[in-house]
Design a protein around this motif. Structure first.
Motif, PDB file in Angstrom:
ATOM      1  N   PRO A  41      10.733 -35.783  -2.734  1.00 26.94           N
ATOM      2  CA  PRO A  41      11.215 -37.037  -3.331  1.00 26.94           C
ATOM      3  C   PRO A  41      10.246 -38.181  -3.074  1.00 26.94           C
ATOM      4  CG  PRO A  41      13.001 -35.893  -2.249  1.00 26.94           C
ATOM      5  CD  PRO A  41      11.751 -35.136  -1.902  1.00 26.94           C
ATOM      6  N   GLY A  42       9.872 -38.878  -4.154  1.00 27.47           N
ATOM      7  CA  GLY A  42       8.975 -40.009  -4.026  1.00 27.47           C
ATOM      8  C   GLY A  42       7.511 -39.651  -3.952  1.00 27.47           C
ATOM      9  N   ASN A  43       7.207 -38.359  -3.943  1.00 31.67           N
ATOM     10  CA  ASN A  43       5.808 -37.918  -3.841  1.00 31.67           C
ATOM     11  C   ASN A  43       5.349 -37.290  -5.146  1.00 31.67           C
ATOM     12  OD1 ASN A  43       5.996 -38.745  -1.223  1.00 31.67           O
ATOM     13  ND2 ASN A  43       5.811 -36.708  -0.316  1.00 31.67           N
ATOM     14  N   GLN A  44       4.038 -37.173  -5.271  1.00 32.81           N
ATOM     15  CA  GLN A  44       3.476 -36.496  -6.430  1.00 32.81           C
ATOM     16  C   GLN A  44       3.468 -34.985  -6.215  1.00 32.81           C
ATOM     17  OE1 GLN A  44      -0.418 -38.275  -6.886  1.00 32.81           O
ATOM     18  NE2 GLN A  44       0.379 -39.918  -8.180  1.00 32.81           N
ATOM     19  N   HIS A  45       3.242 -34.279  -7.311  1.00 34.66           N
ATOM     20  CA  HIS A  45       3.037 -32.836  -7.207  1.00 34.66           C
ATOM     21  C   HIS A  45       1.863 -32.559  -6.269  1.00 34.66           C
ATOM     22  CE1 HIS A  45       5.512 -31.677 -10.766  1.00 34.66           C
ATOM     23  NE2 HIS A  45       5.562 -30.548 -10.104  1.00 34.66           N
ATOM     24  N   GLU A  46       2.046 -31.562  -5.424  1.00 36.56           N
ATOM     25  CA  GLU A  46       0.994 -31.189  -4.473  1.00 36.56           C
ATOM     26  C   GLU A  46       0.732 -29.696  -4.598  1.00 36.56           C
ATOM     27  OE1 GLU A  46       0.340 -31.230   0.385  1.00 36.56           O
ATOM     28  OE2 GLU A  46       2.348 -31.129  -0.456  1.00 36.56           O
ATOM     29  N   LEU A  47      -0.522 -29.311  -4.733  1.00 34.54           N
ATOM     30  CA  LEU A  47      -0.850 -27.899  -4.716  1.00 34.54           C
ATOM     31  C   LEU A  47      -0.556 -27.329  -3.337  1.00 34.54           C
ATOM     32  CD1 LEU A  47      -2.167 -25.344  -5.947  1.00 34.54           C
ATOM     33  CD2 LEU A  47      -4.338 -26.174  -5.004  1.00 34.54           C
ATOM     34  N   VAL A  48       0.164 -26.234  -3.296  1.00 38.25           N
ATOM     35  CA  VAL A  48       0.468 -25.573  -2.021  1.00 38.25           C
ATOM     36  C   VAL A  48      -0.496 -24.409  -1.817  1.00 38.25           C
ATOM     37  CG1 VAL A  48       2.201 -24.372  -0.668  1.00 38.25           C
ATOM     38  CG2 VAL A  48       2.887 -26.226  -2.205  1.00 38.25           C
ATOM     39  N   ALA A  49      -0.497 -23.483  -2.754  1.00 36.99           N
ATOM     40  CA  ALA A  49      -1.375 -22.322  -2.669  1.00 36.99           C
ATOM     41  C   ALA A  49      -1.484 -21.707  -4.048  1.00 36.99           C
ATOM     42  CB  ALA A  49      -0.832 -21.293  -1.681  1.00 36.99           C
ATOM     43  N   ALA A  50      -2.630 -21.124  -4.343  1.00 36.74           N
ATOM     44  CA  ALA A  50      -2.808 -20.539  -5.662  1.00 36.74           C
ATOM     45  C   ALA A  50      -3.904 -19.487  -5.646  1.00 36.74           C
ATOM     46  CB  ALA A  50      -3.149 -21.613  -6.691  1.00 36.74           C
ATOM     47  N   PHE A  51      -3.751 -18.509  -6.522  1.00 34.25           N
ATOM     48  CA  PHE A  51      -4.846 -17.601  -6.849  1.00 34.25           C
ATOM     49  C   PHE A  51      -5.668 -18.275  -7.938  1.00 34.25           C
ATOM     50  CE2 PHE A  51      -4.424 -13.630  -4.663  1.00 34.25           C
ATOM     51  CZ  PHE A  51      -3.095 -13.592  -4.271  1.00 34.25           C
ATOM     52  N   ILE A  52      -6.918 -18.584  -7.620  1.00 31.48           N
ATOM     53  CA  ILE A  52      -7.817 -19.141  -8.616  1.00 31.48           C
ATOM     54  C   ILE A  52      -8.406 -18.006  -9.441  1.00 31.48           C
ATOM     55  CG2 ILE A  52      -9.812 -20.596  -8.995  1.00 31.48           C
ATOM     56  CD1 ILE A  52      -7.349 -21.929  -7.656  1.00 31.48           C
ATOM     57  N   SER A  53      -8.663 -16.910  -8.807  1.00 31.90           N
ATOM     58  CA  SER A  53      -9.132 -15.689  -9.451  1.00 31.90           C
ATOM     59  C   SER A  53      -8.611 -14.518  -8.630  1.00 31.90           C
ATOM     60  CB  SER A  53     -10.656 -15.670  -9.526  1.00 31.90           C
ATOM     61  OG  SER A  53     -11.212 -15.623  -8.230  1.00 31.90           O
ATOM     62  N   ALA A  54      -9.021 -13.307  -8.984  1.00 36.01           N
ATOM     63  CA  ALA A  54      -8.505 -12.129  -8.293  1.00 36.01           C
ATOM     64  C   ALA A  54      -8.856 -12.135  -6.809  1.00 36.01           C
ATOM     65  CB  ALA A  54      -9.034 -10.869  -8.959  1.00 36.01           C
ATOM     66  N   ASP A  55      -9.982 -12.753  -6.445  1.00 38.75           N
ATOM     67  CA  ASP A  55     -10.402 -12.707  -5.044  1.00 38.75           C
ATOM     68  C   ASP A  55     -10.590 -14.086  -4.433  1.00 38.75           C
ATOM     69  OD1 ASP A  55     -13.888 -11.795  -5.790  1.00 38.75           O
ATOM     70  OD2 ASP A  55     -12.617 -13.447  -6.448  1.00 38.75           O
ATOM     71  N   THR A  56     -10.041 -15.090  -5.071  1.00 38.62           N
ATOM     72  CA  THR A  56     -10.179 -16.458  -4.564  1.00 38.62           C
ATOM     73  C   THR A  56      -8.823 -17.134  -4.505  1.00 38.62           C
ATOM     74  OG1 THR A  56     -12.395 -16.649  -5.523  1.00 38.62           O
ATOM     75  CG2 THR A  56     -11.291 -18.693  -4.881  1.00 38.62           C
ATOM     76  N   THR A  57      -8.475 -17.624  -3.306  1.00 39.32           N
ATOM     77  CA  THR A  57      -7.234 -18.373  -3.143  1.00 39.32           C
ATOM     78  C   THR A  57      -7.555 -19.780  -2.643  1.00 39.32           C
ATOM     79  OG1 THR A  57      -6.974 -17.489  -0.905  1.00 39.32           O
ATOM     80  CG2 THR A  57      -5.821 -16.347  -2.689  1.00 39.32           C
ATOM     81  N   ASN A  58      -6.614 -20.659  -2.840  1.00 42.62           N
ATOM     82  CA  ASN A  58      -6.772 -22.046  -2.417  1.00 42.62           C
ATOM     83  C   ASN A  58      -5.469 -22.481  -1.758  1.00 42.62           C
ATOM     84  OD1 ASN A  58      -7.993 -24.499  -2.085  1.00 42.62           O
ATOM     85  ND2 ASN A  58      -7.520 -25.251  -4.127  1.00 42.62           N
ATOM     86  N   TYR A  59      -5.585 -23.130  -0.616  1.00 48.52           N
ATOM     87  CA  TYR A  59      -4.412 -23.595   0.126  1.00 48.52           C
ATOM     88  C   TYR A  59      -4.539 -25.082   0.432  1.00 48.52           C
ATOM     89  CZ  TYR A  59      -3.160 -18.741   1.265  1.00 48.52           C
ATOM     90  OH  TYR A  59      -2.798 -17.412   1.207  1.00 48.52           O
ATOM     91  N   ALA A  60      -3.410 -25.766   0.437  1.00 51.17           N
ATOM     92  CA  ALA A  60      -3.392 -27.131   0.955  1.00 51.17           C
ATOM     93  C   ALA A  60      -3.663 -27.094   2.449  1.00 51.17           C
ATOM     94  CB  ALA A  60      -2.032 -27.776   0.693  1.00 51.17           C
ATOM     95  N   ASP A  61      -4.387 -28.082   2.941  1.00 46.58           N
ATOM     96  CA  ASP A  61      -4.701 -28.118   4.374  1.00 46.58           C
ATOM     97  C   ASP A  61      -3.437 -28.092   5.230  1.00 46.58           C
ATOM     98  OD1 ASP A  61      -7.573 -30.363   4.068  1.00 46.58           O
ATOM     99  OD2 ASP A  61      -7.418 -28.180   3.903  1.00 46.58           O
ATOM    100  N   SER A  62      -2.377 -28.713   4.735  1.00 41.46           N
ATOM    101  CA  SER A  62      -1.151 -28.841   5.521  1.00 41.46           C
ATOM    102  C   SER A  62      -0.425 -27.516   5.726  1.00 41.46           C
ATOM    103  CB  SER A  62      -0.204 -29.847   4.852  1.00 41.46           C
ATOM    104  OG  SER A  62       0.119 -29.420   3.535  1.00 41.46           O
TER     105      SER A  62
END
Length: 114
Positions: A41-62
């Motif tokens: 509530p009150g915040n923007q959308h935040e990326l949590v984690a995602a597969f960018i490709s089959a062997d690449t993931t991205n995570y929020a620092d938090s």
């Protein structure tokens, strides 16, 4: 047309765990990127984690070291294992995928009490 169906949200005490699932339909192929965003509530959308490709993931620092994203390509399903949950993780979690255009799930509430 891709459809994303989420499940697995709920209520947990701090330090607990939850597992979210997102099943994609409408594509015979594995979808990239695909992952999870959240919005408190009150915040923007935040990326949590995602597969960018089959062997690449991205995570929020938090969430690094606490959350883990995985997938079952045979089921075109992405999972988010959330461990050591904190009250700051309380948010609506949305599954996201891009297949020519962006697609969003309906959202699932995660509530972490202190």
């Amino acid at each position: 047309q891709v459809q994303l169906v989420e499940s697995g949200g709920g209520f947990v005490h701090a330090g607990g765990s939850l597992r979210l699932s997102c099943a994609a339909s409408g594509s015979r192929y594995s979808i990239y990127p695909m992952g999870w965003y959240r919005q408190a509530p009150g915040n923007q959308h935040e990326l949590v984690a995602a597969f960018i490709s089959a062997d690449t993931t991205n995570y929020a620092d938090s969430v690094k070291g606490r959350f883990s994203i995985s997938r079952d390509n045979a089921k075109n399903t992405v999972y988010l294992q959330m461990n050591n949950l904190k009250p700051a993780d309380t948010a609506v979690y949305y599954c996201y995928a891009r297949w020519g255009m962006p697609y969003w799930g309906q959202g699932t509430q995660v509530t972490v009490s202190s």
